[in-house]
Structure formats: structure tokens, C-alpha cells
Design a protein around this motif. Structure first.
Motif, short mmCIF file in Angstrom:
data_model
loop_
_atom_site.label_atom_id
_atom_site.label_comp_id
_atom_site.label_asym_id
_atom_site.label_seq_id
_atom_site.Cartn_x
_atom_site.Cartn_y
_atom_site.Cartn_z
N ILE A 51 0.79 -1.23 0.09
CA ILE A 51 -0.08 0.04 -0.07
C ILE A 51 0.88 1.04 0.15
O ILE A 51 0.73 2.12 -0.81
N GLN A 52 1.81 1.24 0.86
CA GLN A 52 2.90 2.53 1.05
C GLN A 52 3.49 2.41 -0.53
O GLN A 52 3.85 3.53 -0.93
N GLU A 53 4.03 1.40 -1.04
CA GLU A 53 4.75 1.36 -2.14
C GLU A 53 3.81 2.12 -3.48
O GLU A 53 4.19 2.85 -4.31
N PHE A 54 2.67 1.51 -3.18
CA PHE A 54 1.65 2.30 -4.27
C PHE A 54 1.37 3.71 -4.26
O PHE A 54 1.47 4.30 -5.19
N LEU A 55 1.31 4.36 -3.03
CA LEU A 55 1.20 5.73 -2.66
C LEU A 55 2.33 6.39 -3.30
O LEU A 55 2.31 7.62 -3.86
N ALA A 56 3.44 5.97 -2.85
CA ALA A 56 4.74 6.69 -3.15
C ALA A 56 4.87 6.53 -4.85
O ALA A 56 5.27 7.63 -5.30
N ALA A 57 4.66 5.51 -5.57
CA ALA A 57 4.78 5.29 -6.94
C ALA A 57 3.80 6.44 -7.39
O ALA A 57 4.26 7.20 -8.70
N GLN A 58 2.53 6.52 -7.08
CA GLN A 58 1.42 7.40 -7.46
C GLN A 58 2.07 8.82 -7.64
O GLN A 58 1.76 9.52 -8.45
N ALA A 59 2.39 9.20 -6.35
CA ALA A 59 2.94 10.70 -6.28
C ALA A 59 4.03 10.96 -7.16
O ALA A 59 4.16 11.90 -7.93
N ARG A 60 5.12 10.05 -7.22
CA ARG A 60 6.15 10.09 -8.21
C ARG A 60 5.57 10.26 -9.71
O ARG A 60 5.94 11.30 -10.71
N ARG A 61 4.80 9.41 -10.01
CA ARG A 61 4.42 9.42 -11.41
C ARG A 61 3.69 10.42 -11.88
O ARG A 61 3.88 10.92 -12.95
N HIS A 62 2.62 11.16 -11.03
CA HIS A 62 1.87 12.13 -11.51
C HIS A 62 2.53 13.33 -10.98
O HIS A 62 2.03 14.46 -11.25
N GLY A 63 3.63 13.39 -10.20
CA GLY A 63 4.31 14.64 -9.69
C GLY A 63 3.34 15.48 -8.86
O GLY A 63 3.34 16.64 -8.96
N ILE A 64 2.56 14.83 -7.81
CA ILE A 64 1.63 15.47 -7.12
C ILE A 64 2.04 15.27 -5.69
O ILE A 64 2.78 14.57 -5.22
#
Length: 272
Positions: A71-84
Motif C-alpha cells: 500500500i505504501q509502495e503504491f502511494l509513493a509510486a503514484q505521487a512520483r508518477r503524477h508529480g503530485i
């Protein structure tokens, strides 16, 4: 603050999460992408976005160690991917108590790094006829300092669901320009109290409020109120999604916040 930061796009994701973590992450992935494609620079997920289980104890089995887990890996990846800036709703993190977890909100910067963690302090308890809840049975309360972090728009304060009922909790956060509240309000309490309390927090603190909620009938039979919304510092609702999954989006205007505070300088008039 540059001109871009004076107009800061945000979004609240509303979900109807179910039993399967992987399926919930897939839905969150699509909704975050929709928010980011719409220009949002800060996106907030709802409380329990990753799991609304059959039983309250299901979140204990899904609890992750801080800094490790899908779950934490998912959130980190989403923030990086979208730059948000991504406020990860809440997820279960292990606590010193074997039978209880922390109901934690992690805030990720655009680099995918955690910039703040808040463990829910106020634990919901409610009993009326056949409906009852006792979060303290499976959740250990946090011991955090007032949860605040710096964003390009300025200071952002954070609360989780039941925290909304405690105005002193938000006043302790100091002068913030935005408050974000992930929630899973029950239908019973939300239908009467949700909007009133959210607008009150915006009005008394003269700041924007972004609320991301669970909103619908869940697999367990539980029904949540929804009505994710964005409220301006005057207490006006700018956008709202009554029910079902989706995205509530809008733009925070620094000038609007300044106008409200200049015309009615209530924060300067405080004597306590």
C-alpha cells in the motif's frame, strides 16, 4: 508565492472501497490519474481507501510496517508518477498493540517521499439501536503533534473523519490555508452533521477545506455518507459529489482567502 502557487488546483477522490486491497488500489489508481489529468497538484484519498473489510479486525491482518508494504509502495509510486502531493487517505500501520493498528495518513511529496505522517487521535464511538461502532477496539490512538505540512500554497492542516468534531484540534494547527479531511462518515451521522461541521471549520479558520470521503453501499452492507467536497474560506461549497466513486476538483485562490481575512479579520480578533 509565485502566480502558479497563488492558484493551486486540488482534488478529493471519493470511493466505495471493498474487501480486496488489490482491487481498491486499482480503483484508486484510475481516480488519481483522473484527478492529475485534470490538473490537480494535490490529491486526497478517503479514509480506509485501501480496505473496507467484512469485520473491523480485517485491517489488523492487512497492517503494514512503517515504510514497507504494497500500500505504501503504491502511494509513493503514484505521487512520483503524477508529480503530485498525495494524501494517502488512511491505511493500517502496525502498532505496539498486537490487537490494534494505527489508522495512519501518510502525505507524499511529488518526489514520492513521505513528508508527514498522522495517526488518528480521536476514535469514533457510536451506538443507537442496532447500529454501533467502537474504533478503540481495533485502533490505537496516535500521539502526534498537530499535523501540519508545507505545500506550495502554504501550510496545510490535516484531520481524519471523527477529528472533524473537535474544533480545538484544528485551532491547535495554527494559521493554515487549507485543511484536508479524509473520512468514512456513517450515513446516519453524515446526513445531519457532515456538511455543517465541514463548513464550520472553514468559516472559523478562514481557510479552504477539502474533504475526501467514502460514499456508498459497501460489500459488508455498511453505508457511508459520501459528499466529498471543497469549501472556500467564506464557507461556500465550491464542488460536491453526493454518492458513488469519482473526483471533486477545484482551484484554491490565494486572493479569495486574503479577501475573506481582510473583510472579516476574525483571526486577528481572537482573544484566547
Amino acid at each position: 508565492m509565485n502566480e502558479e502557487d497563488r492558484r493551486f488546483a486540488v482534488a478529493a477522490v471519493q470511493m466505495v472501497s471493498g474487501f480486496a486491497v488489490e482491487a481498491n488500489l486499482e480503483r484508486a489508481d484510475a481516480l488519481i490519474a483522473r484527478a492529475a489529468a485534470g490538473g490537480a497538484r494535490l490529491v486526497a484519498l478517503p479514509e480506509y481507501f485501501c480496505l473496507m473489510g467484512r469485520r473491523d479486525t480485517d485491517k489488523i491482518d492487512a497492517a503494514e510496517r512503517p515504510g514497507r508494504g504494497p500500500i505504501q509502495e503504491f502511494l509513493a509510486a503514484q505521487a512520483r508518477r503524477h508529480g503530485i502531493w498525495l494524501l494517502g487517505g488512511t491505511l493500517p500501520l502496525q502498532s505496539p498493540d498486537a490487537g490494534r493498528i494505527y489508522n495512519a495518513c501518510l502525505v507524499f511529496g511529488p518526489d514520492g517521499e513521505v513528508c508527514m505522517r498522522y495517526d488518528k487521535i480521536h476514535l469514533f464511538g457510536f451506538r443507537r439501536e442496532a447500529e454501533s461502532y467502537d474504533e478503540s477496539a481495533t485502533i490505537r490512538p496516535g500521539e502526534n503533534a498537530p499535523p501540519v505540512f508545507e505545500s506550495p500554497f502554504g501550510r496545510v492542516g490535516l484531520g481524519i473523519c471523527y477529528d472533524l468534531r473537535f474544533p480545538e484540534f484544528f485551532r491547535a494547527q495554527g494559521d493554515v490555508r487549507l485543511m484536508v479531511l479524509p473520512a468514512a462518515f456513517t450515513y446516519t451521522t453524515g446526513s445531519v452533521h457532515w456538511e455543517v461541521l465541514l463548513r464550520a471549520r472553514a468559516i472559523e479558520n478562514q481557510c479552504y477545506v477539502l474533504a475526501s470521503a467514502q460514499g456508498g453501499k459497501h460489500e459488508s452492507g455498511r453505508r457511508t455518507w459520501g459528499h466529498s467536497m471543497l469549501i472556500d474560506p467564506w464557507g461556500e461549497i465550491l464542488e460536491c459529489l453526493p454518492e458513488g466513486e469519482g473526483v471533486v476538483a477545484g482551484v484554491l485562490e490565494a486572493r479569495r482567502l486574503e479577501q475573506v481575512r481582510e473583510s472579516l479579520p476574525a483571526l486577528r480578533h481572537r482573544v484566547m
